[in-house]
Design a protein around this motif. Structure first.
Motif, short mmCIF file in Angstrom:
data_model
loop_
_atom_site.label_atom_id
_atom_site.label_comp_id
_atom_site.label_asym_id
_atom_site.label_seq_id
_atom_site.Cartn_x
_atom_site.Cartn_y
_atom_site.Cartn_z
N ASP A 135 9.11 -0.44 10.62
CA ASP A 135 9.28 0.88 11.21
C ASP A 135 10.63 0.97 11.92
O ASP A 135 11.09 0.03 12.56
CB ASP A 135 8.19 1.16 12.24
N ASN A 136 11.23 2.15 11.85
CA ASN A 136 12.46 2.44 12.59
C ASN A 136 12.11 3.26 13.81
O ASN A 136 11.06 3.92 13.87
CB ASN A 136 13.44 3.22 11.70
N LEU A 137 13.01 3.25 14.80
CA LEU A 137 12.75 3.98 16.03
C LEU A 137 12.64 5.49 15.82
O LEU A 137 12.00 6.19 16.59
CB LEU A 137 13.84 3.67 17.06
N ASP A 138 13.25 6.01 14.75
CA ASP A 138 13.15 7.46 14.49
C ASP A 138 11.84 7.83 13.78
O ASP A 138 11.60 8.98 13.44
CB ASP A 138 14.35 7.95 13.68
N GLY A 139 10.97 6.86 13.51
CA GLY A 139 9.68 7.13 12.88
C GLY A 139 9.66 6.96 11.38
O GLY A 139 8.62 7.03 10.75
N SER A 140 10.82 6.72 10.77
CA SER A 140 10.86 6.51 9.33
C SER A 140 10.49 5.06 9.02
O SER A 140 10.49 4.21 9.88
CB SER A 140 12.25 6.84 8.78
N ARG A 197 5.38 8.74 7.44
CA ARG A 197 5.91 8.45 8.76
C ARG A 197 5.29 7.18 9.32
O ARG A 197 4.24 6.73 8.87
CB ARG A 197 5.64 9.61 9.71
#
Length: 192
Positions: A177-182, A190
């Motif tokens: 997971d990335n911090l932007d939710g992607s 998501r």
């Protein structure tokens, strides 16, 4: 094929397909599918109708609620909640410290690491209890899931004495997971 024959074939097709339900995956491994095996159901008829959590933490309450949800889903029975040890057989969720105080007749407690659990069937004052105990509350929750897994696999639970503990003290989920939710690596949707 005549008009009425086609209607009959169509109606039969609808009737045959109607009971089928698509698996959505929403409940994942917590779906608690009903047990239909008569021998297994007969074995589980002797399980207690009551569950008690000896303590007031969120984790103990979660374990208690999961036992209620699991037995309702798999066995079609709803457990009754008690605040204290009832005067009847019961599932008992507790930490080792509480077990020492409330159930001294259970005997010597096993040595377990944090998050480990002990599933033990024992008799106290003439009543059979199904103990789910651990050095910490998180382990009690893990023990509740383990007992439900045993029931779901049609395992024998009448005389339990199961000890288990984690191999690694720190466990993580690797979601990419990335911090932007992607999410990386080609996964859709998501982040959880």
């Amino acid at each position: 094929m005549g008009k009425w024959d086609a209607c009959i074939v169509f109606a039969l097709g609808v009737l045959i397909a109607a009971p089928a339900r698509a698996e959505t995956g929403y409940d994942a491994w917590l779906r608690y599918a009903p047990i239909t095996d008569r021998d297994a159901l007969k074995r589980y008829d002797k399980l207690p109708a009551t569950v008690v959590a000896l303590g007031d933490s969120d984790l103990l309450a979660a374990g208690q609620q999961e036992l209620i949800r699991g037995t309702r889903g798999m066995l079609g029975r709803t457990l009754r909640v008690e605040k204290e040890l009832p005067d009847e057989p019961a599932f008992v969720l507790a930490t080792f410290d509480t077990v020492k105080q409330s159930l001294p007749t259970v005997g010597k407690l096993p040595t377990l690491a944090d998050d480990g659990y002990w599933l033990k069937t024992f008799t106290h004052d003439g009543k059979t209890y199904y103990l789910i105990a651990s050095p910490n509350e998180r382990g009690v929750l893990y023990g509740a899931f383990a007992l439900l897994r045993m029931i779901g696999l049609h395992g024998e639970v009448a005389e339990l004495n199961v000890r288990d503990q984690p191999f690694a003290p720190i466990r993580i989920l690797n979601h990419w997971d990335n911090l932007d939710g992607s999410i990386e690596r080609g996964y859709a949707g998501r982040s959880i």
